[in-house]
Scaffold this motif. Structure first.
Motif, PDB file in Angstrom:
ATOM      1  N   ASN A  30      45.477  41.236  35.280  1.00 30.04           N
ATOM      2  CA  ASN A  30      45.634  42.555  34.644  1.00 30.04           C
ATOM      3  C   ASN A  30      46.118  42.411  33.208  1.00 30.04           C
ATOM      4  OD1 ASN A  30      44.781  44.349  36.655  1.00 30.04           O
ATOM      5  ND2 ASN A  30      46.773  44.313  37.659  1.00 30.04           N
ATOM      6  N   ARG A  31      47.139  41.602  32.980  1.00 32.24           N
ATOM      7  CA  ARG A  31      47.691  41.425  31.633  1.00 32.24           C
ATOM      8  C   ARG A  31      46.652  40.805  30.696  1.00 32.24           C
ATOM      9  NH1 ARG A  31      49.901  43.984  28.576  1.00 32.24           N
ATOM     10  NH2 ARG A  31      51.385  44.508  30.192  1.00 32.24           N
ATOM     11  N   LEU A  32      45.828  39.912  31.235  1.00 26.79           N
ATOM     12  CA  LEU A  32      44.793  39.255  30.432  1.00 26.79           C
ATOM     13  C   LEU A  32      43.543  40.125  30.273  1.00 26.79           C
ATOM     14  CD1 LEU A  32      45.188  35.707  32.008  1.00 26.79           C
ATOM     15  CD2 LEU A  32      45.743  36.327  29.628  1.00 26.79           C
ATOM     16  N   GLU A  33      43.586  41.325  30.862  1.00 29.55           N
ATOM     17  CA  GLU A  33      42.469  42.277  30.829  1.00 29.55           C
ATOM     18  C   GLU A  33      41.193  41.704  31.442  1.00 29.55           C
ATOM     19  OE1 GLU A  33      42.239  43.762  26.805  1.00 29.55           O
ATOM     20  OE2 GLU A  33      44.168  44.790  27.005  1.00 29.55           O
ATOM     21  N   LEU A  34      41.388  40.936  32.509  1.00 25.59           N
ATOM     22  CA  LEU A  34      40.280  40.392  33.293  1.00 25.59           C
ATOM     23  C   LEU A  34      40.074  41.330  34.481  1.00 25.59           C
ATOM     24  CD1 LEU A  34      41.422  36.650  33.208  1.00 25.59           C
ATOM     25  CD2 LEU A  34      39.614  37.717  31.812  1.00 25.59           C
ATOM     26  N   ASP A  35      39.494  42.479  34.195  1.00 25.42           N
ATOM     27  CA  ASP A  35      39.427  43.570  35.171  1.00 25.42           C
ATOM     28  C   ASP A  35      38.699  43.193  36.453  1.00 25.42           C
ATOM     29  OD1 ASP A  35      40.835  45.072  33.329  1.00 25.42           O
ATOM     30  OD2 ASP A  35      39.046  46.071  32.542  1.00 25.42           O
ATOM     31  N   SER A  36      37.588  42.495  36.359  1.00 19.75           N
ATOM     32  CA  SER A  36      36.861  42.147  37.585  1.00 19.75           C
ATOM     33  C   SER A  36      37.637  41.104  38.383  1.00 19.75           C
ATOM     34  CB  SER A  36      35.437  41.678  37.282  1.00 19.75           C
ATOM     35  OG  SER A  36      35.447  40.499  36.519  1.00 19.75           O
ATOM     36  N   ASP A  37      38.329  40.182  37.701  1.00 19.02           N
ATOM     37  CA  ASP A  37      39.181  39.219  38.404  1.00 19.02           C
ATOM     38  C   ASP A  37      40.295  39.967  39.137  1.00 19.02           C
ATOM     39  OD1 ASP A  37      37.666  37.444  36.824  1.00 19.02           O
ATOM     40  OD2 ASP A  37      39.389  36.179  36.358  1.00 19.02           O
ATOM     41  N   ALA A  38      40.935  40.882  38.426  1.00 20.77           N
ATOM     42  CA  ALA A  38      42.042  41.631  39.018  1.00 20.77           C
ATOM     43  C   ALA A  38      41.592  42.426  40.234  1.00 20.77           C
ATOM     44  CB  ALA A  38      42.674  42.556  37.975  1.00 20.77           C
ATOM     45  N   ALA A  39      40.413  43.014  40.164  1.00 19.82           N
ATOM     46  CA  ALA A  39      39.900  43.790  41.302  1.00 19.82           C
ATOM     47  C   ALA A  39      39.639  42.883  42.503  1.00 19.82           C
ATOM     48  CB  ALA A  39      38.624  44.532  40.900  1.00 19.82           C
ATOM     49  N   ALA A  40      39.052  41.719  42.263  1.00 17.07           N
ATOM     50  CA  ALA A  40      38.774  40.783  43.362  1.00 17.07           C
ATOM     51  C   ALA A  40      40.078  40.273  43.973  1.00 17.07           C
ATOM     52  CB  ALA A  40      37.929  39.612  42.855  1.00 17.07           C
ATOM     53  N   LEU A  41      41.054  39.987  43.143  1.00 20.51           N
ATOM     54  CA  LEU A  41      42.342  39.511  43.642  1.00 20.51           C
ATOM     55  C   LEU A  41      43.102  40.602  44.378  1.00 20.51           C
ATOM     56  CD1 LEU A  41      43.219  37.350  40.545  1.00 20.51           C
ATOM     57  CD2 LEU A  41      42.741  36.490  42.865  1.00 20.51           C
ATOM     58  N   GLN A  42      42.973  41.848  43.927  1.00 20.46           N
ATOM     59  CA  GLN A  42      43.598  42.964  44.635  1.00 20.46           C
ATOM     60  C   GLN A  42      43.009  43.097  46.029  1.00 20.46           C
ATOM     61  OE1 GLN A  42      46.261  45.083  43.572  1.00 20.46           O
ATOM     62  NE2 GLN A  42      46.195  45.458  45.787  1.00 20.46           N
ATOM     63  N   GLU A  43      41.711  42.910  46.147  1.00 18.70           N
ATOM     64  CA  GLU A  43      41.078  42.973  47.469  1.00 18.70           C
ATOM     65  C   GLU A  43      41.608  41.870  48.380  1.00 18.70           C
ATOM     66  OE1 GLU A  43      36.635  42.549  49.311  1.00 18.70           O
ATOM     67  OE2 GLU A  43      36.838  43.686  47.446  1.00 18.70           O
ATOM     68  N   CYS A  44      41.758  40.662  47.843  1.00 19.59           N
ATOM     69  CA  CYS A  44      42.336  39.565  48.634  1.00 19.59           C
ATOM     70  C   CYS A  44      43.767  39.890  49.049  1.00 19.59           C
ATOM     71  CB  CYS A  44      42.319  38.262  47.834  1.00 19.59           C
ATOM     72  SG  CYS A  44      40.688  37.566  47.559  1.00 19.59           S
ATOM     73  N   LEU A  45      44.525  40.436  48.121  1.00 20.90           N
ATOM     74  CA  LEU A  45      45.905  40.815  48.412  1.00 20.90           C
ATOM     75  C   LEU A  45      45.958  41.880  49.500  1.00 20.90           C
ATOM     76  CD1 LEU A  45      48.932  40.631  47.726  1.00 20.90           C
ATOM     77  CD2 LEU A  45      48.516  42.256  45.865  1.00 20.90           C
ATOM     78  N   ASP A  46      45.115  42.886  49.388  1.00 20.27           N
ATOM     79  CA  ASP A  46      45.074  43.951  50.396  1.00 20.27           C
ATOM     80  C   ASP A  46      44.708  43.413  51.767  1.00 20.27           C
ATOM     81  OD1 ASP A  46      45.715  45.795  48.411  1.00 20.27           O
ATOM     82  OD2 ASP A  46      43.646  46.508  48.175  1.00 20.27           O
ATOM     83  N   GLN A  47      43.733  42.521  51.831  1.00 23.73           N
ATOM     84  CA  GLN A  47      43.312  41.952  53.108  1.00 23.73           C
ATOM     85  C   GLN A  47      44.410  41.091  53.723  1.00 23.73           C
ATOM     86  OE1 GLN A  47      39.615  39.976  52.114  1.00 23.73           O
ATOM     87  NE2 GLN A  47      38.464  41.887  52.188  1.00 23.73           N
ATOM     88  N   THR A  48      45.132  40.363  52.880  1.00 22.84           N
ATOM     89  CA  THR A  48      46.215  39.526  53.384  1.00 22.84           C
ATOM     90  C   THR A  48      47.355  40.390  53.918  1.00 22.84           C
ATOM     91  OG1 THR A  48      45.584  37.843  51.768  1.00 22.84           O
ATOM     92  CG2 THR A  48      47.711  37.557  52.832  1.00 22.84           C
TER      93      THR A  48
END
Length: 167
Positions: free
Chosen positions: A126-144
């Motif tokens: 998010n801080r690096l403004e890598l929006d698609s990375d952040a979205a994919a990582l949020q999905e992993c976080l949510d699933q975990t």
């Protein structure tokens, strides 16, 4: 490699998390085989499938940024695996429900480590403004998190009660 900035730290942590996931999979399989509760065993199988999906995401993100995801060895997860083996597999249990409670405990400790890792790299993205990375990582976080909540339901829904007096 010296870490010069947040992007370097982000990539380092992606690789560390990939290593943590890779190391955890054989232990989760072992925990699943040791589990006596069918619900618990099935949840651990599903957990391993989630870990594998997370590894795919982490690998894809590393590759997108020119990094090799296999370049790290996560000592934190290594320690958690040693503890899981000791407390859930090698300890002799007279009561299988108590062992299932121990399996849940050790699995959740490993997943909480992954939750912390996913949360950190998502924040970095998010801080690096890598929006698609952040979205994919949020999905992993949510699933975990969802897997963790499901384990709590199994524990509170019967395993812990059955383990109270070895019923």
């Amino acid at each position: 490699m010296a870490i010069k900035n947040l992007k370097d730290l982000y990539l380092d942590q992606l690789k560390d998390l990939y290593s943590a996931c890779k190391q955890s999979m054989p232990m989760v399989t072992e925990l699943g085989r040791a589990a006596k509760s069918r619900d618990l065993s099935e949840a651990l199988i599903a957990g391993n499938q989630g870990i594998a999906r997370g590894m795919e995401v982490l690998s894809e993100l590393c590759n997108r940024h020119g990094a090799d995801p296999t370049g790290e060895h996560c000592r934190g997860m290594e320690g958690l695996i040693i503890e899981a083996k000791k407390h859930a597999i090698e300890t002799e249990y007279a009561d299988e429900d108590a062992q299932d409670a121990a399996i849940i405990t050790q699995y959740q400790r490993m997943m909480h480590y992954a939750i912390a890792g996913y949360g950190c790299v998502r924040s970095f993205a998010n801080r690096l403004e890598l929006d698609s990375d952040a979205a994919a990582l949020q999905e992993c976080l949510d699933q975990t998190w969802e897997g963790d909540r499901h384990m709590t339901k199994i524990a509170e829904g019967g395993v812990n009660m059955a383990a109270v007096d070895g019923r």
